[in-house]
Write a protein that holds these residues in place. Structure first.
Motif, PDB file in Angstrom:
ATOM      1  N   UNK A  89       6.418  -1.949   4.358  1.00  0.00           N
ATOM      2  CA  UNK A  89       6.928  -1.822   2.985  1.00  0.00           C
ATOM      3  C   UNK A  89       8.345  -2.369   2.824  1.00  0.00           C
ATOM      4  N   UNK A  90       8.579  -3.536   3.388  1.00  0.00           N
ATOM      5  CA  UNK A  90       9.835  -4.224   3.113  1.00  0.00           C
ATOM      6  C   UNK A  90       9.798  -4.791   1.702  1.00  0.00           C
ATOM      7  N   UNK A  91       8.614  -5.068   1.225  1.00  0.00           N
ATOM      8  CA  UNK A  91       8.435  -5.571  -0.145  1.00  0.00           C
ATOM      9  C   UNK A  91       7.333  -4.749  -0.793  1.00  0.00           C
ATOM     10  N   UNK A  92       7.267  -4.805  -2.131  1.00  0.00           N
ATOM     11  CA  UNK A  92       6.239  -4.058  -2.862  1.00  0.00           C
ATOM     12  C   UNK A  92       5.068  -4.981  -3.164  1.00  0.00           C
ATOM     13  N   UNK A  93       3.865  -4.485  -2.946  1.00  0.00           N
ATOM     14  CA  UNK A  93       2.708  -5.333  -3.249  1.00  0.00           C
ATOM     15  C   UNK A  93       2.456  -5.372  -4.759  1.00  0.00           C
ATOM     16  N   UNK A  94       1.819  -6.436  -5.199  1.00  0.00           N
ATOM     17  CA  UNK A  94       1.532  -6.576  -6.633  1.00  0.00           C
ATOM     18  C   UNK A  94       0.305  -5.759  -7.024  1.00  0.00           C
ATOM     19  N   UNK A  95      -0.722  -5.820  -6.192  1.00  0.00           N
ATOM     20  CA  UNK A  95      -1.906  -5.006  -6.473  1.00  0.00           C
ATOM     21  C   UNK A  95      -2.643  -4.754  -5.172  1.00  0.00           C
TER      22      UNK A  95
END
Ligand SMILES: Nc1ncnc2c1ncn2[C@@H]1O[C@H](COP(=O)(O)OP(=O)(O)OP(=O)(O)O)[C@@H](O)[C@H]1O
Ligand SMILES: [Mg+2]
Length: 681
Positions: free
Chosen positions: A490-496
């Motif tokens: 979770x270094x980045x947020x997923x779009x979906x």
């Protein structure tokens, strides 16, 4: 970082050095410098991209931005110094005392001169004169003491303020999402801690004190002059002051322009030096030394020119104002003389007035100098506040990972010591917690992801890892393998889509816990300045020396560490510049090993390690990995052959999935890669 201290000498022309002790103004390059030299790899927010190619826009010196909302910034900044009201009140009192008393001391000249002229008739008046002299000396001594004390106190207050500012900034930096750092040149961020914070500190320390003192001095000197003088004299003074102000403003503006340019060019120069030191090998390998020297000289020359012009205008203020003052002084003496002769003024008043006329231009000069600093500090403070005001990384997770003990009935309970077993502590609606054993079941479910809105990187990716399985991600360069690793952590947020650990959505898990559950060996290893042992222990701070050594053995780092001059106490410097690339990777693996995480992600972790050593590591890791989930990303297909599942990714999409034999049977991309019919990359 420590190296900046050794950067070239800074501190523009006698003007207060903005960079603070040993630090260049614009530190390792302010926004200007960094836009060119260390622009973030993925700078994509429209910031910092301004300048075109190299050398573009070097026509004239660029100028620091002015604060956009100076007033708000000013009041906000004040909050960092106003908490210690008592100390501030003392400073204020001392400043007032120092300014007013020095004006008052000058006034003593009047009775003194007047008494002097009566000395012949009344020799006994010598006592009065001595008394006045003593009074004058006393006031000056007290004045010096007051100035010294307020300086000390204010320096302390300012230092406290800027320290607080720095630590708030650092706290914020630690809480920002990684995407922020992708989009902002690191040098620019650094300059907020160094250059910006320093100029704020200098300003807090000097400018406000000096402004108050200048204002008070001006007001009291002018009032005394109005009291003493007659209108013709006042006219002369007003004229002199007006001309002085004009010159100071006009020259000041020019010097301010070049003064800022000096900071900007110096920033560029520092950026260039930094880049050249880091890239020295490449420069030499491509024999670009001459070009490097030429570029350096060009920047150095630009710096010289700006500094020279700044000096020229800055230094020219004094002679101009001094001359105007001298002329004014002479005219004052003449007009005053006439007035005295006609009995409109006593001699003492004239002498005193003339003394004041010497003092009156000083505050004007001082204010003009301070304005430079204040503008620069407010602009710096604005950049700092901008960062402090950023939204931190979202973490609405409530589930934590805790040490657990397994009871006889198979249920888990929380414990405060390390058991090697973990449980997810899931809050329930009724203030109680459910304990879910941490198994390492990771499910990446149909995720879409993009770093920047317009460019989709992952499209509907599904990866499923059962506890203890080894899952391999293979695919060409840029396919999106590292991206998947970044998302698991979770270094980045997923779009979906969703990513779950043991059935719990990663968004519900507190980031700390999530990241303790997953140890990542990043593609680009990073080692900190410290001993080998400390670098391994970074994986788990409470690990004992023995545990660190054990981890090093598993990672097969032990044998090379033993051969280092000081073994585990050998210092690692400069991100491991004194180690080979493969050795760095071995330490990074040891670091992840000592963390004993339920999930391990190895991103090209063995890419620089020879195949024999790699096999040895694999053996070690196999022991470690019992009951843990491992994601392996590798170009070398021999490394992934024994994985439970190999996922082939191309252009952000999964092409094939299965174990080695299944994929070979499929005769698809993996088969072609494996048999050498296509080559990765
Ligand atoms: N921080 C980022 N911001 C924007 N785009 C990025 C970022 N990181 C990677 N990308 C892009 O995402 C894509 C996938 O990158 P990724 O690092 O996942 O590739 P990879 O499969 O790990 O490649 P490699 O084998 O070279 O390590 C690439 O096109 C890359 O340009
Ligand atoms: Mg990668």
């Amino acid at each position: 970082m420590a190296d900046e201290k050794k950067m070239p000498p800074m501190g523009p022309n006698g003007a207060p050095p903005q960079g603070g002790p040993g630090m260049p103004p614009n530190g390792m390059g302010g926004p200007e410098a960094q836009s060119k030299y260390s622009r973030g790899k993925y700078a994509n927010t429209g910031r910092g991209g301004g300048r075109g190619g190299r050398g573009g826009g070097r026509g004239g010196p660029r100028v620091n931005e002015k604060p956009k909302d100076g007033k708000t910034t000013f009041f906000r900044l004040m909050r960092y110094v106003t908490h210690d009201k008592l100390k501030l009140a003392i400073v204020f009192f001392l400043v007032v005392f120092a300014s007013v008393s020095s004006v008052g001391a000058t006034y003593v000249t009047r009775p003194m001169v007047n008494t002097l002229s009566t000395l012949r008739e009344h020799p006994e008046n010598i006592r009065k004169i001595l008394l006045l002299l003593g009074l004058m000396a006393g006031v000056h001594i007290a004045n010096t003491a007051a100035t010294y004390i307020q300086g000390r106190i204010m320096a302390r207050i300012a230092l406290n303020g800027s320290n607080k500012l720095r630590s708030e900034l650092f706290d914020k930096m630690q809480s920002l999402p990684i995407s922020y750092f992708d989009a902002h040149p690191h040098g620019e961020l650094m300059s907020r801690f160094t250059n910006d914070a320093d100029s704020v500190q200098m300003c807090l320390e000097q400018s406000f004190r000096s402004l108050i003192s200048s204002a008070l001095t001006l007001i009291s000197v002018v009032s005394m002059m109005v009291m003493l003088g007659r209108w013709p004299l006042l006219l002369v003074t007003a004229g002199t002051l007006a001309v002085t102000t004009l010159v100071v403003r006009q020259r000041g503006k020019k010097s301010q322009f070049y003064f800022r340019a000096e900071h900007a060019t110096l920033g560029e120069l520092n950026g260039n030096i930094q880049e050249m030191i880091e890239g020295l090998k490449v420069v030499k390998a491509f024999t670009h030394e001459e070009a490097a020297v030429a570029e350096f000289n060009e920047l150095n020359e630009a710096y010289f020119q700006a500094a020279h012009m700044g000096n020229y205008y800055g230094m020219s203020i004094m002679p101009f104002t001094a001359n105007i003052n001298n002329i004014g002084y002479a005219v004052t003496a003449m007009v005053g003389g006439i007035l005295t002769v006609f009995g409109r003024m006593d001699v003492g008043a004239l002498v005193t007035y003339m003394n004041y006329s010497r003092q009156v231009a000083m505050p004007v000069n001082q204010v003009s100098q301070q304005m430079n600093m204040i503008y620069s500090a407010l602009a710096g403070a604005e950049r700092i506040f901008q960062m402090i005001d950023l939204e931190p990384e979202v973490d609405e997770g409530k589930v934590t990972m805790v040490n657990a003990e397994e009871l006889e009935d198979g249920t888990y309970v929380e414990t405060d010591h390390r058991t090697g077993k973990w449980a997810w502590k899931v809050p329930m609606s009724d203030d109680r917690f459910a304990m879910v054993p941490v198994k390492g079941l990771v499910k990446v479910d149909h995720i879409d992801f993009s770093y920047v809105p317009e460019k989709k990187i992952l499209k509907g990716v599904d990866v499923y890892a059962k506890p203890g399985q080894k899952i391999a991600l293979v695919g060409s360069t840029g396919a999106g393998k590292t991206t998947i690793a970044n998302l698991i952590n979770r270094f980045y947020e997923i779009d979906s889509g969703s990513i779950t650990y043991d059935g719990i959505d990663v968004r519900d898990i507190k980031k700390d816990s999530l990241r303790s559950a997953t140890a990542v060996v990043l593609q680009d290893t990073h080692l900190f300045e410290g001993t080998v042992m400390e670098n391994i222990r970074y994986g788990r701070l409470d690990a004992t020396d023995e545990e660190c050594i054990e981890a090093a053995k598993l990672a097969n780092a032990h044998s090379f560490v033993r051969r280092l001059p000081d073994g585990y106490n050998t210092m690692v410097t400069n991100d491991g510049a004194n180690l080979s690339q493969g050795e760095r990777q071995l330490l990074a693996i040891a670091r992840a090993t000592v963390a004993e995480p339920p999930v391990l992600v190895l991103d090209e972790a063995t890419s620089s390690i020879d195949t024999r050593t790699e096999r040895l590591i694999e053996k070690g890791l196999d022991t470690l990995m019992e009951g843990r989930t491992v994601f392996v990303i590798a170009h070398r297909l021999s490394t992934v052959r024994n994985s439970n599942c190999i996922v082939v990714i191309e252009h952000g999409e999964i092409q094939e999935k299965g174990d080695h034999n299944e994929l070979l049977d499929l005769k698809g991309r993996y088969y072609m890669l494996y048999t050498g019919q296509i080559i990765l990359d």
